[in-house]
Design an enzyme around this catalytic site. Structure first.
Site, PDB file in Angstrom:
ATOM      1  N   ASN A   1       0.844  -1.192   0.000  1.00 50.23           N
ATOM      2  CA  ASN A   1       0.000   0.000   0.000  1.00 50.23           C
ATOM      3  C   ASN A   1       0.876   1.238   0.000  1.00 50.23           C
ATOM      4  OD1 ASN A   1      -2.470  -1.242   0.099  1.00 50.23           O
ATOM      5  ND2 ASN A   1      -2.911  -0.675   2.205  1.00 50.23           N
ATOM      6  N   LYS A   2       0.297   2.339  -0.425  1.00 48.64           N
ATOM      7  CA  LYS A   2       1.011   3.608  -0.393  1.00 48.64           C
ATOM      8  C   LYS A   2       0.959   4.158   1.034  1.00 48.64           C
ATOM      9  CE  LYS A   2       0.954   7.964  -2.913  1.00 48.64           C
ATOM     10  NZ  LYS A   2       0.550   8.600  -4.168  1.00 48.64           N
TER      11      LYS A   2
END
Ligand code: CTP
Length: 215
Positions: free
Chosen positions: A28-29
């Site tokens: 995920n960012k």
């Protein structure tokens, strides 16, 4: 002279990695900045603090129990090991899915076929746990739309005391930015909108509210 009781805090931060094979993963960012600032602020306010971090470019923090992990399962295991605590703040961007069949040899690119399954929800597991649930269990909600509705839903479904929400569609706050603008949704349905400020100030605003609640 009676010593003031030392509170315990646990913070999760950063992204998790879910491995496909030894060289590939999905993630995920997340920079981890907001979570690191919150852990620092707990430490600076005399809490016995554990920070469980996914892979992030930020420097480790001294003066607290700093634990680095890769996967959501590892983050979950370390969370369990480091509870009970008086307060836990779940800022981590946990990957929602993991790979069903991890291959321990590098997959050749012709044959890459992903099969995914839902990952363990660390926050929901802890918040619904009879004996390990911290008195103050705080979740985060990163939203791009319907912030109020989605935050209230998470507050309820994840059995949180508070949800801290931010709008990640605004590039001047969130992710790699040093600034953030949060809203806090409380269990009694009240909410607060804080001004845009540095992630370090957001952390102390939040920790001040935690201290008020615990005392
Ligand atoms: N969280 C967690 N474990 C997961 C997923 C989320 O502990 N497997 C925690 C996050 O750290 C955060 C909160 O749950 O405190 C909400 O995370 P978010 O990614 O906003 O929500 P999701 O539950 O993943 O829902 P969706 O992606 O559908 O918005």
């Amino acid at each position: 002279k009676k010593k003031k009781k030392k509170f315990k805090a646990l913070v999760t931060a950063g992204p998790t990695r879910e491995y496909i094979d030894p060289v590939r993963f999905i993630t995920n960012k997340s920079s981890g900045k907001q979570g690191y600032e919150i852990a620092k602020s707990f430490r600076d306010n005399g809490f016995e603090t554990t920070l469980i971090s996914g892979q992030s470019n930020l420097d480790p923090i001294s003066g607290l129990n700093f634990i680095k992990i890769d996967t959501a399962q590892e983050m979950f295991d370390e969370t369990i090991k480091n509870l009970p605590a008086d307060v836990a703040v779940f800022t981590a961007a946990v990957a929602d899915y993991k790979i069903t069949n991890y291959e321990n040899k590098k997959i050749k690119k012709e044959n890459l076929n992903l099969s995914l399954e839902k990952n363990i929800d660390i926050l929901a597991n802890i918040s619904k746990h009879n004996s390990l649930r911290p008195k103050l269990t705080i979740g985060f909600a990163a939203e791009t739309n319907n912030l109020v509705k989605n935050s209230l839903k998470k507050l309820e479904e994840k059995n949180c005391d508070w949800i801290v929400a931010n709008d990640v569609s605004d590039n001047s706050i969130g992710f790699d930015s040093d600034e953030n603008q949060i809203s806090i949704f409380y269990k009694d349905k009240k909410n607060e909108n804080l001004k845009k400020m540095s992630k370090s100030l957001v952390a102390s605003e939040l920790v001040n509210r935690v201290i008020e609640k615990l005392n």
